[in-house]
Structure formats: C-alpha cells, structure tokens
Design an enzyme around this catalytic site. Structure first.
Site, PDB file in Angstrom:
ATOM      1  N   TYR A  29       0.920  -0.992   0.171  1.00  0.00           N
ATOM      2  CA  TYR A  29       0.052   0.151   0.297  1.00  0.00           C
ATOM      3  C   TYR A  29       1.047   1.235  -0.004  1.00  0.00           C
ATOM      4  O   TYR A  29       0.641   1.956   1.077  1.00  0.00           O
ATOM      5  CB  TYR A  29      -1.658   0.178   1.338  1.00  0.00           C
ATOM      6  CG  TYR A  29      -2.566   0.901   0.960  1.00  0.00           C
ATOM      7  CD1 TYR A  29      -3.275   0.318  -0.008  1.00  0.00           C
ATOM      8  CD2 TYR A  29      -2.489   2.284   1.225  1.00  0.00           C
ATOM      9  CE1 TYR A  29      -4.611   1.041  -0.484  1.00  0.00           C
ATOM     10  CE2 TYR A  29      -4.233   2.667   1.650  1.00  0.00           C
ATOM     11  CZ  TYR A  29      -4.813   2.530  -0.374  1.00  0.00           C
ATOM     12  OH  TYR A  29      -5.636   2.979  -0.304  1.00  0.00           O
ATOM     13  N   LEU A  30       1.796   1.429  -1.364  1.00  0.00           N
ATOM     14  CA  LEU A  30       2.704   2.573  -0.976  1.00  0.00           C
ATOM     15  C   LEU A  30       2.239   3.922  -0.800  1.00  0.00           C
ATOM     16  O   LEU A  30       1.777   3.485  -1.895  1.00  0.00           O
ATOM     17  CB  LEU A  30       3.660   2.023  -2.439  1.00  0.00           C
ATOM     18  CG  LEU A  30       3.969   0.362  -3.115  1.00  0.00           C
ATOM     19  CD1 LEU A  30       5.609   1.046  -3.458  1.00  0.00           C
ATOM     20  CD2 LEU A  30       5.412  -0.081  -1.067  1.00  0.00           C
ATOM     21  N   GLU A  79       4.253   7.657  -0.944  1.00  0.00           N
ATOM     22  CA  GLU A  79       5.511   9.005  -0.709  1.00  0.00           C
ATOM     23  C   GLU A  79       6.963   8.264   0.289  1.00  0.00           C
ATOM     24  O   GLU A  79       8.003   8.648  -0.668  1.00  0.00           O
ATOM     25  CB  GLU A  79       5.595  10.307  -0.644  1.00  0.00           C
ATOM     26  CG  GLU A  79       6.038  11.116  -1.223  1.00  0.00           C
ATOM     27  CD  GLU A  79       6.673  11.089  -2.982  1.00  0.00           C
ATOM     28  OE1 GLU A  79       7.931  11.162  -3.506  1.00  0.00           O
ATOM     29  OE2 GLU A  79       5.695  10.523  -4.003  1.00  0.00           O
ATOM     30  N   GLY A  80       6.472   7.533   1.683  1.00  0.00           N
ATOM     31  CA  GLY A  80       7.490   7.732   2.439  1.00  0.00           C
ATOM     32  C   GLY A  80       8.411   6.349   1.421  1.00  0.00           C
ATOM     33  O   GLY A  80       9.628   6.553   1.722  1.00  0.00           O
ATOM     34  N   HIS A  81       7.218   5.459   0.640  1.00  0.00           N
ATOM     35  CA  HIS A  81       8.001   4.043   0.569  1.00  0.00           C
ATOM     36  C   HIS A  81       8.716   4.798  -0.289  1.00  0.00           C
ATOM     37  O   HIS A  81      10.158   4.193  -0.336  1.00  0.00           O
ATOM     38  CB  HIS A  81       6.788   2.807   0.503  1.00  0.00           C
ATOM     39  CG  HIS A  81       6.028   2.313   1.364  1.00  0.00           C
ATOM     40  ND1 HIS A  81       5.098   2.976   1.692  1.00  0.00           N
ATOM     41  CD2 HIS A  81       6.419   2.004   3.046  1.00  0.00           C
ATOM     42  CE1 HIS A  81       4.660   2.234   2.461  1.00  0.00           C
ATOM     43  NE2 HIS A  81       5.046   1.771   3.234  1.00  0.00           N
ATOM     44  N   GLN A 128       4.042  -9.886  13.078  1.00  0.00           N
ATOM     45  CA  GLN A 128       4.093  -8.896  14.400  1.00  0.00           C
ATOM     46  C   GLN A 128       2.596  -7.984  14.264  1.00  0.00           C
ATOM     47  O   GLN A 128       3.146  -7.286  14.320  1.00  0.00           O
ATOM     48  CB  GLN A 128       5.124  -7.958  12.753  1.00  0.00           C
ATOM     49  CG  GLN A 128       4.474  -7.136  11.616  1.00  0.00           C
ATOM     50  CD  GLN A 128       5.721  -6.154  10.958  1.00  0.00           C
ATOM     51  OE1 GLN A 128       6.520  -6.888  10.678  1.00  0.00           O
ATOM     52  NE2 GLN A 128       4.799  -5.370  10.660  1.00  0.00           N
ATOM     53  N   VAL A 139       8.709  11.323   5.654  1.00  0.00           N
ATOM     54  CA  VAL A 139       7.985  11.991   4.258  1.00  0.00           C
ATOM     55  C   VAL A 139       6.362  12.203   4.948  1.00  0.00           C
ATOM     56  O   VAL A 139       6.066  11.187   5.492  1.00  0.00           O
ATOM     57  CB  VAL A 139       7.690  11.442   3.293  1.00  0.00           C
ATOM     58  CG1 VAL A 139       6.750  12.110   2.106  1.00  0.00           C
ATOM     59  CG2 VAL A 139       8.599  10.693   2.723  1.00  0.00           C
ATOM     60  N   SER A 191       0.692   3.688   5.501  1.00  0.00           N
ATOM     61  CA  SER A 191      -0.315   3.205   5.163  1.00  0.00           C
ATOM     62  C   SER A 191      -1.990   3.351   5.589  1.00  0.00           C
ATOM     63  O   SER A 191      -2.800   2.986   5.648  1.00  0.00           O
ATOM     64  CB  SER A 191      -0.435   1.563   4.732  1.00  0.00           C
ATOM     65  OG  SER A 191       0.729   1.121   4.081  1.00  0.00           O
TER      66      SER A 191
END
Ligand code: AMP
Length: 287
Positions: free
Chosen positions: A32-33, A35-37, A61, A177, A187
């Site tokens: 669920y990309l 801008e940070g990714h 996790q 970001v 996400s």
C-alpha cells in the site's frame, strides 16, 4: 520489472546477481505504497545496481487484536508505483511459505530496546519484525537495506540485530515523509475519517511546538512532555499511548533534552493507531 513470490526463485536470482558483481538494494514494506516508501526506493535506486522491493504483510508482527485482516492492500497500484520508481524485482512471498506449519524459530532482540514504547504497547511485535527481516535478509542477501525514520524504534532494533548477529548488510535510514499539512505518511492513514484526519494534525503541531520551545532554550524533558500532552489532550477523540523524550540509540528516557534527543509519540484516534517522532535540538526546522 519482475514479480517473484517463490522463495527459492528469489534466493537463486539474488545469488546470481550478487555473484555477477551487482550491488543489491532492498526495501522491505507491507505494501500500500506511499511517498514515504517511494523515498526509500529512490535511495536504493541511486545507490545500487539492482533494486528489490518486498511486499509482505507479516502476520507475526500483528497481535490477534490488531488490524492484520483489514490492512490495506492494492497490488496493482503498488506494482505501477514500484515500476515508476525503478524497482527491478518485487518479492511478494506467500505467508504459508514464509511460515510453514512447522515453523518454530524466532529472532528475539531482548532487553530495553524492545521492552519500551512500541514494544510495551505491542508485545511480540518486534519479535515478528526481527524474524521476518532476518528471513528476508537471508533470502535476498542485499548489500544495503533502506528503512524509514518513521519507525524509529524498529530502525534502532534492526541496527542492533545486524550488529549483534554480524549480518553483512548496511542499514540506511531515510527521513520521515509527511503530507503537506504535516501528518506523517502511513498506509494506515486511510483508516481515518475526515474528522479523525483533522484531529491527527495535533501530532505534527505538537512536535513543531515542542521543537521550537526546545530551540528557544527549554531543556527540561518534564516541561516539554507536559506541553506535548497538554496539546494532544485538546483533541477529544485522541488517546495518548505514549509521549517520551529518549536517547536515540538506547531509547532510554532522558530528563534533560540534549542534542539528538528524540521525541516519540503514539496515539490512538478512533480505531487507528498512529506513531510519529522528531529529533529535538536540531537546528533544522521540522518539515
Ligand atoms: P511499512 O510498509 O509501514 O512496514 O513500512 C515500510 C518501510 O517504509 C519502513 O522502513 C518504514 O519506516 C518506511 N516508512 C513508512 N512510512 C514512512 C514515511 N512517512 N516516511 C519515510 N519512511 C516511511
């Protein structure tokens, strides 16, 4: 761009690339990309010959009460974004292959790094993270792996694990970001209603306020924490999980704000848990 889900195929391809002298950058994500990714992918693209993105929503996790089942997914969109970012291979293994029925071996970074903050609120979370990251490193054997400062404690734990286990990979950290209004990209932000989204801005506002108060000379962590909690408490639907001023390496709480002290925040707004952080005492303005 190739999409690989088979672990053996990934291992063989990666080994071949390494043996032929290519440098490998790896960016692990749960998809669920945003801008940070993409900022991590750009860093990997710049530094290495081959860029591998993993998309894997890691079940170990998540606690049973958490959002594993509803974690947002859009593979087609991720694939387009990854291609535009110059990804060579997407690795998206199946949970049944990563964790077969007879799986019993976990990587546990013990001690204070994992007991505090996220570790205190989400028992077992970092065991799941350390285990899957170790597995992914073993399968891909990257030269560098790029992570975001957004998950500050995760980064500290992974660096410790890499050092303790002599893993042959360089960990690279990229800054947080943010959306134009300051909310750290995540996400999970899609879970927020319009009203919750508005209230979530209190987190960034708090980090900015605190940052400027520290820059103007306040050094008492207690005073800073009182200020931060006061601002966050103004939002009716926002429940503070923790707000802490910590040493960035040991994550021990500090009493006096020093150069490099990090403020870490976790809140719940409705059903959504959000985390953020900022290094205090830096000359640069928070962006
Ligand atoms: P996730 O998909 O949430 O597990 O995140 C995968 C990687 O992206 C982790 O290294 C995160 O720290 C990083 N990341 C997530 N959000 C951001 C952000 N807003 N800015 C920079 N990196 C991020």
């Amino acid at each position: 761009m190739d999409i690989i889900s088979d672990i053996k195929e990934m291992r063989v391809r990666s080994e071949k690339a390494r043996n032929s002298g290519l440098s490998i950058a790896f960016v692990p994500t749960m998809g669920y990309l945003h801008e940070g990714h993409l900022s991590l992918l750009r860093e990997g693209r710049e530094r290495c010959d081959l860029l591998i993105l993993s998309i894997f929503v890691n079940p170990t996790q998540f606690a049973p009460s958490e959002d594993l089942d509803r974690y947002p997914k859009d593979f087609q969109r991720d694939r387009d974004l990854a291609e535009k970012a110059g990804v060579d291979w997407i690795f998206c293994p199946k949970a049944e292959e990563v964790y077969p029925a007879d799986f019993v071996t976990y990587v546990d970074v013990t001690g204070e790094l994992t007991n505090v903050l996220e570790g205190a609120s989400r028992p077992g979370h970092f065991r799941g993270v350390a285990t899957v990251v170790t597995k992914l490193f073993n399968i891909i054997r990257p030269h560098i792996a790029v992570f975001g400062q957004k998950d500050f404690q995760q980064l500290a734990i992974i660096q410790r694990m890499v050092d303790d286990l002599n893993l042959d990979v360089e960990i690279v950290c990229k800054p947080i970001v943010r959306e134009t209004d300051g909310l750290a990209m995540s996400s999970r932000n899609v879970y927020l209603s319009a009203k919750e989204r508005q209230q979530s801005l209190a987190i960034f506002e708090t980090l900015c306020n605190v940052s400027s108060v520290v820059r103007s000379g306040e050094r008492s962590a207690q005073a800073i924490l009182r200020l931060a909690c006061g601002r966050l408490a103004k939002e009716k639907d926002l429940v503070i999980d923790y707000v802490k001023c910590c040493d960035p390496v040991s994550l021990h709480e500090v009493e006096k704000i020093d150069s490099d002290t990090v403020m870490l925040v976790a809140v719940k707004i409705g059903k959504t848990r959000l985390i953020d952080n900022h290094i205090l005492c830096q000359e640069v303005q928070i962006q």
